[in-house]
Structure formats: structure tokens, C-alpha cells
Design a protein around this motif. Structure first.
Motif, PDB file in Angstrom:
ATOM      1  N   GLN A  35      -3.673  -4.836 -29.503  1.00 37.62           N
ATOM      2  CA  GLN A  35      -4.265  -3.497 -29.441  1.00 37.62           C
ATOM      3  C   GLN A  35      -4.939  -3.129 -30.761  1.00 37.62           C
ATOM      4  O   GLN A  35      -5.828  -2.303 -30.796  1.00 37.62           O
ATOM      5  CB  GLN A  35      -3.196  -2.447 -29.138  1.00 37.62           C
ATOM      6  CG  GLN A  35      -2.604  -2.532 -27.767  1.00 37.62           C
ATOM      7  CD  GLN A  35      -1.483  -1.508 -27.610  1.00 37.62           C
ATOM      8  OE1 GLN A  35      -1.536  -0.415 -28.144  1.00 37.62           O
ATOM      9  NE2 GLN A  35      -0.457  -1.883 -26.862  1.00 37.62           N
ATOM     10  N   SER A  94      -6.327   2.851 -32.322  1.00 33.23           N
ATOM     11  CA  SER A  94      -6.878   3.903 -31.469  1.00 33.23           C
ATOM     12  C   SER A  94      -6.444   5.303 -31.880  1.00 33.23           C
ATOM     13  O   SER A  94      -7.118   6.284 -31.562  1.00 33.23           O
ATOM     14  CB  SER A  94      -6.497   3.652 -30.007  1.00 33.23           C
ATOM     15  OG  SER A  94      -5.087   3.672 -29.857  1.00 33.23           O
ATOM     16  N   GLU A  95      -5.332   5.421 -32.595  1.00 33.05           N
ATOM     17  CA  GLU A  95      -4.839   6.735 -32.983  1.00 33.05           C
ATOM     18  C   GLU A  95      -4.920   6.993 -34.476  1.00 33.05           C
ATOM     19  O   GLU A  95      -4.781   8.137 -34.913  1.00 33.05           O
ATOM     20  CB  GLU A  95      -3.394   6.917 -32.515  1.00 33.05           C
ATOM     21  CG  GLU A  95      -2.407   5.966 -33.164  1.00 33.05           C
ATOM     22  CD  GLU A  95      -1.001   6.049 -32.593  1.00 33.05           C
ATOM     23  OE1 GLU A  95      -0.773   6.799 -31.620  1.00 33.05           O
ATOM     24  OE2 GLU A  95      -0.128   5.359 -33.117  1.00 33.05           O
TER      25      GLU A  95
END
Length: 150
Positions: A35, A94-95
């Protein structure tokens, strides 16, 4: 620090040594690595001056507020207090940026009028990188330091 040396007594966040262990374990998760992960290094600018003017008790309150803000934003995952006015987070790519901006905005809204500002550096780990956790933290710190006074 607590007697088990896993969390810092003042902030309640992971200690440096415990963070390294937890981050190492997290990075062994191939799904997480796929990820994409980043190391975020946060530094409170002008914190020494704030302590000198307002006192150490007020400084401790800033650190506790910062710790709670970070912990809340990242849901208690992979968040550490590195001492002085430094914090490190291991986060999904992503965060990382969105949550970092939220933390900075929250702290600036509360303490910005007192010239206490937060700066951040982010080091993104490549999926196939085999780098020591300490080096990742150092690279995030270098990124953070490179924006000083900008």
C-alpha cells in the motif's frame, strides 16, 4: 517513561525504542508495504522560546495537546514521542499528507498566535526498500529540517 519503557509518561505515546520495534513489525506486513508507507517527522518550532516565556508546565501542555492530536488523527497507530519537541509517525501513504496537514492546522489554530508552529517532513519508503527504521526516521527529520524558516 513508564516502568515497561514502552510509552512516554508525559505524552502517552510510544518511546523511540518501542516505536522502532513496532514499526519493524508493521513493515514485515507485505500488504501494508504494498500500500505504501511513509515516516512523518513533526517538530514544534520556537518551542524552546515558548518554554522560556511561558514556563515548562505550559510547554508540557503543548506537548500533551500535540500528542493527543496526533494520536487521535492516526487512531493510536505507530505514533511516537522522540523527546524534546519531536514526534514520529509511521503511516500509509494515502493518509500521510492529509492527516499531517490536519495536525499542523489544529496546532497552529491553538498555538499559532504564540509563535508556536509545527513543521513536518515526510519520507516515503519504497515497497522494495530494505532500510533500517532509524534511517527512515532520520530521512524524515532531514526533510523536516530542510523547511526550517520557510
Amino acid at each position: 517513561m513508564t516502568k515497561n519503557n514502552q510509552t512516554n509518561e508525559l505524552t502517552g505515546l510510544l518511546t523511540i525504542s518501542r516505536f522502532r520495534e513496532v514499526a519493524h513489525q508493521a513493515l514485515e506486513n507485505t500488504d501494508l508495504r504494498a500500500q505504501g508507507v511513509s515516516f512523518i517527522y513533526l517538530d514544534i518550532e520556537n518551542f524552546k522560546n515558548y518554554n522560556e516565556i511561558m514556563g515548562f508546565s505550559a510547554g508540557d501542555e503543548v506537548l500533551q495537546f500535540m500528542a493527543k492530536t496526533i494520536d487521535d488523527e492516526f487512531n493510536g497507530r505507530h505514533v511516537a514521542y522522540f523527546g524534546s519537541d519531536h514526534f514520529v509517525i509511521l503511516a500509509r501513504n494515502s493518509e500521510a499528507l492529509v492527516k499531517t496537514k490536519t495536525i499542523i492546522a489544529t496546532l497552529d489554530a491553538k498555538f499559532g498566535q504564540m509563535s508556536v508552529n509545527v513543521k513536518a517532513g515526510i519520507y516515503t519508503l519504497q515497497p522494495d526498500d530494505d532500510i533500517d527504521i532509524s534511517v527512515c526516521c532520520d530521512r524524515a527529520k532531514i526533510a523536516c529540517d530542510s523547511i526550517k524558516h520557510k
